[in-house]
Design a protein around this motif. Sequence first.
Motif, PDB file in Angstrom:
ATOM      1  N   GLY A 168       0.751  -1.285   0.038  1.00  0.00           N
ATOM      2  CA  GLY A 168      -0.022   0.028  -0.134  1.00  0.00           C
ATOM      3  C   GLY A 168       0.954   1.236  -0.138  1.00  0.00           C
ATOM      4  O   GLY A 168       0.573   2.259  -0.668  1.00  0.00           O
ATOM      5  N   VAL A 169       1.993   1.206   0.563  1.00  0.00           N
ATOM      6  CA  VAL A 169       2.765   2.174   0.725  1.00  0.00           C
ATOM      7  C   VAL A 169       3.409   2.574  -0.629  1.00  0.00           C
ATOM      8  O   VAL A 169       3.501   3.757  -1.032  1.00  0.00           O
ATOM      9  N   ILE A 170       3.880   1.567  -1.026  1.00  0.00           N
ATOM     10  CA  ILE A 170       4.691   1.820  -2.468  1.00  0.00           C
ATOM     11  C   ILE A 170       3.562   2.126  -3.541  1.00  0.00           C
ATOM     12  O   ILE A 170       3.903   3.364  -4.323  1.00  0.00           O
ATOM     13  N   ALA A 171       2.268   1.741  -3.543  1.00  0.00           N
ATOM     14  CA  ALA A 171       1.275   2.153  -4.578  1.00  0.00           C
ATOM     15  C   ALA A 171       1.073   3.692  -3.983  1.00  0.00           C
ATOM     16  O   ALA A 171       0.834   4.477  -4.977  1.00  0.00           O
ATOM     17  N   GLN A 172       0.795   4.113  -2.779  1.00  0.00           N
ATOM     18  CA  GLN A 172       0.437   5.282  -2.437  1.00  0.00           C
ATOM     19  C   GLN A 172       1.375   6.477  -2.649  1.00  0.00           C
ATOM     20  O   GLN A 172       1.336   7.505  -3.110  1.00  0.00           O
ATOM     21  N   THR A 173       2.724   5.890  -2.729  1.00  0.00           N
ATOM     22  CA  THR A 173       4.211   6.802  -2.919  1.00  0.00           C
ATOM     23  C   THR A 173       4.139   7.023  -4.384  1.00  0.00           C
ATOM     24  O   THR A 173       4.293   8.065  -4.840  1.00  0.00           O
ATOM     25  N   ARG A 174       4.065   6.224  -5.264  1.00  0.00           N
ATOM     26  CA  ARG A 174       4.027   6.168  -6.575  1.00  0.00           C
ATOM     27  C   ARG A 174       2.691   7.175  -7.172  1.00  0.00           C
ATOM     28  O   ARG A 174       3.045   7.884  -8.146  1.00  0.00           O
ATOM     29  N   SER A 175       1.660   6.704  -6.632  1.00  0.00           N
ATOM     30  CA  SER A 175       0.438   7.322  -7.007  1.00  0.00           C
ATOM     31  C   SER A 175       0.477   9.086  -6.675  1.00  0.00           C
ATOM     32  O   SER A 175       0.122   9.951  -7.776  1.00  0.00           O
ATOM     33  N   ALA A 176       0.972   9.245  -5.679  1.00  0.00           N
ATOM     34  CA  ALA A 176       1.326  10.734  -5.046  1.00  0.00           C
ATOM     35  C   ALA A 176       2.213  11.290  -6.123  1.00  0.00           C
ATOM     36  O   ALA A 176       1.865  12.563  -6.556  1.00  0.00           O
ATOM     37  N   PHE A 177       3.142  10.759  -6.251  1.00  0.00           N
ATOM     38  CA  PHE A 177       4.220  11.424  -7.318  1.00  0.00           C
ATOM     39  C   PHE A 177       3.623  11.628  -8.812  1.00  0.00           C
ATOM     40  O   PHE A 177       3.822  12.718  -9.257  1.00  0.00           O
ATOM     41  N   ALA A 178       2.978  10.639  -9.095  1.00  0.00           N
ATOM     42  CA  ALA A 178       2.359  10.819 -10.549  1.00  0.00           C
ATOM     43  C   ALA A 178       1.279  12.118 -10.493  1.00  0.00           C
ATOM     44  O   ALA A 178       1.198  12.529 -11.277  1.00  0.00           O
ATOM     45  N   SER A 179       0.375  11.925  -9.464  1.00  0.00           N
ATOM     46  CA  SER A 179      -0.612  12.998  -9.192  1.00  0.00           C
ATOM     47  C   SER A 179       0.121  14.430  -8.934  1.00  0.00           C
ATOM     48  O   SER A 179      -0.217  15.230  -9.694  1.00  0.00           O
ATOM     49  N   TRP A 180       1.258  14.524  -8.300  1.00  0.00           N
ATOM     50  CA  TRP A 180       2.102  15.723  -8.410  1.00  0.00           C
ATOM     51  C   TRP A 180       2.542  16.011  -9.534  1.00  0.00           C
ATOM     52  O   TRP A 180       2.495  17.256 -10.064  1.00  0.00           O
ATOM     53  N   GLN A 181       3.044  15.225 -10.165  1.00  0.00           N
ATOM     54  CA  GLN A 181       3.988  15.723 -11.584  1.00  0.00           C
ATOM     55  C   GLN A 181       2.644  16.017 -12.553  1.00  0.00           C
ATOM     56  O   GLN A 181       2.844  16.864 -13.346  1.00  0.00           O
ATOM     57  N   ALA A 182       1.674  15.321 -12.446  1.00  0.00           N
ATOM     58  CA  ALA A 182       0.492  15.624 -13.563  1.00  0.00           C
ATOM     59  C   ALA A 182       0.109  16.975 -13.417  1.00  0.00           C
ATOM     60  O   ALA A 182      -0.237  17.645 -14.021  1.00  0.00           O
ATOM     61  N   SER A 183      -0.122  17.256 -11.701  1.00  0.00           N
ATOM     62  CA  SER A 183      -0.769  18.434 -11.498  1.00  0.00           C
ATOM     63  C   SER A 183       0.402  19.786 -12.029  1.00  0.00           C
ATOM     64  O   SER A 183      -0.074  20.927 -12.385  1.00  0.00           O
ATOM     65  N   LEU A 184       1.720  19.497 -11.795  1.00  0.00           N
ATOM     66  CA  LEU A 184       2.647  20.654 -12.116  1.00  0.00           C
ATOM     67  C   LEU A 184       2.526  20.729 -13.908  1.00  0.00           C
ATOM     68  O   LEU A 184       2.563  21.831 -14.126  1.00  0.00           O
ATOM     69  N   ASN A 185       2.408  19.652 -14.540  1.00  0.00           N
ATOM     70  CA  ASN A 185       2.123  19.849 -15.801  1.00  0.00           C
ATOM     71  C   ASN A 185       0.924  20.803 -16.002  1.00  0.00           C
ATOM     72  O   ASN A 185       0.734  21.575 -17.183  1.00  0.00           O
ATOM     73  N   ALA A 186      -0.308  20.266 -15.350  1.00  0.00           N
ATOM     74  CA  ALA A 186      -1.517  20.912 -15.620  1.00  0.00           C
ATOM     75  C   ALA A 186      -1.455  22.265 -15.415  1.00  0.00           C
ATOM     76  O   ALA A 186      -2.171  23.227 -15.975  1.00  0.00           O
ATOM     77  N   ILE A 187      -0.731  22.775 -14.376  1.00  0.00           N
ATOM     78  CA  ILE A 187      -0.528  24.487 -14.128  1.00  0.00           C
ATOM     79  C   ILE A 187      -0.083  24.951 -15.297  1.00  0.00           C
ATOM     80  O   ILE A 187      -0.245  26.083 -15.772  1.00  0.00           O
ATOM     81  N   GLU A 188       1.137  24.401 -15.915  1.00  0.00           N
ATOM     82  CA  GLU A 188       1.702  24.895 -16.991  1.00  0.00           C
ATOM     83  C   GLU A 188       0.757  25.222 -18.091  1.00  0.00           C
ATOM     84  O   GLU A 188       0.516  26.036 -18.860  1.00  0.00           O
ATOM     85  N   SER A 189      -0.157  23.870 -18.353  1.00  0.00           N
ATOM     86  CA  SER A 189      -0.936  23.977 -19.333  1.00  0.00           C
ATOM     87  C   SER A 189      -2.157  25.002 -19.068  1.00  0.00           C
ATOM     88  O   SER A 189      -2.509  25.652 -20.120  1.00  0.00           O
ATOM     89  N   ASN A 190      -2.820  24.889 -18.052  1.00  0.00           N
ATOM     90  CA  ASN A 190      -3.705  25.813 -17.632  1.00  0.00           C
ATOM     91  C   ASN A 190      -3.262  27.264 -17.643  1.00  0.00           C
ATOM     92  O   ASN A 190      -4.333  28.210 -17.895  1.00  0.00           O
ATOM     93  N   GLN A 191      -2.031  27.768 -17.051  1.00  0.00           N
ATOM     94  CA  GLN A 191      -1.664  29.071 -17.166  1.00  0.00           C
ATOM     95  C   GLN A 191      -1.556  29.506 -18.846  1.00  0.00           C
ATOM     96  O   GLN A 191      -1.927  30.399 -18.936  1.00  0.00           O
TER      97      GLN A 191
END
Length: 483
Positions: free
Chosen positions: A338-361
């Motif tokens: 669960g920790v491995i999945a949570q960590t990887r998912s959080a990393f993916a969400s964080w990266q996706a959100s950073l990319n989304a910030i750039e796109s939405n800007q």
Amino acid sequence: MTAKRLSFRRTTATALLLLTSGLANPAMAETLQGALAKAYASNPTLTGARAGQRATDENVPIQKASGRPSVQSQAQFQELVVRPSNSFLAPHRSASASVSIDVPIYQGGAVRDGVKAAKTRVEAGQANLRGTEASIFSQVVGAYMDVIRDSAIVSLNLANINVLNTNLQASNDRFEVGDLTRTDVAQSQSRLALAQSDLQNAQANLIASRENYIALVGEAPDNLEAPPILPGLPETPEAAVQVALADNPDILSAQKAREAARYDVKVAKAGSLPTLSGFTQGSYTDYMDSDIAANKQAAVGATLAIPLYQGGRPAAQVRQRQAQESQAMEQQIEVERGVIAQTRSAFASWQASLNAIESNQKAVDASGLSLEGVRAENSVGSRTILDILDAEQEALRARVQLVTVRRNAYVAGFSLLAAMGHAQADDLGLESGTLYDPTVNYGRVKGKWFDWDYDAAPMPLATRTVDTLPQNANVSPDAAQRP
């Protein structure tokens, strides 16, 4: 705790302190660190978890008590109401007292292993307490960012309504001079009504976010500052997982639970082994007004108990504890997964959100230019009122989406830190007071032996929120700019 983790915590805490102080507003603004400190001091989930850990600490002296001497005393007074027919010399009354001391010498290792299991569960509980801190802090960060996001969305909707009101007034004026039709006016009225509905929904969301903030922090949010940059975030998901496997408190707690289960098996096996204890007894009986002399007695000895057959109970208990140890092994793997999945998912969400910030800007910039162009073209007759309304709606959606993805990026980044085991109080540099150290209470109680050594009656530590005012949806003029 490793030197590497200590260094990381100092770096994280220092960075948060500098960033928070750099963003602080002297006009009594609330910072994220301040909100975390308030939750740390008064959140009932966290204060309750600390009390639960103190209860777990007491299992160590409880187990130790099984290996300590026990002293029993008894006093008795007897008044003879009916004298036996064959004993006219029996005394009318008597008083007696006795004292016995039992000293366990060997219990098959049950006491030793029971104490070890209790100590290990204390360590597991301390890790769980760290996990509870991280969970509460993640919720506080989410609530803090929700208030900022929803305040910005309300502000954007208010600004949109002002624009639509101006558009409607302009449409009415142009209709009066015959420049526009009734259809153009109706379109402006329709968009204004929809915008007012969107504003009401946004205001309801803001009130809900503020109330949730109160439930977590204990106080109403007031002039929340933009949060500091999150330090120590990993560059790759592999690096994040490696840190999480070493520092995540849930993994440590599962490891300790498995270790404690192994000691439980040894305790169960002691049930089929011999036990040895020493004893001393003394008694005194006074026949009071009788001529019979007082009776005194004292004895010392030892008791050796060798279990021969107990109906299969010891073997069943051992098998039961072995099955529980097996369960703890599987749960450790489950937690690790669960920790491995949570960590990887959080990393993916964080990266996706950073990319989304750039796109939405980019979308915000483009929609702003588009709106200016449509208005200019409408002034020369090449665009309709509906085109302007559509462009304004598109610009609003882009700005709302940008506010939302900024919130999501920050929450995902903090969730990633929590999954890595770097979102506890000592990681965040909370300087509101002395941090709660669960080892202090454990050190205080682990060696206690006196039967009347009680603590003071407990009092609630968490603050109540019944006196806080119902929240409203009022926002500051610059709320849309703060995320």
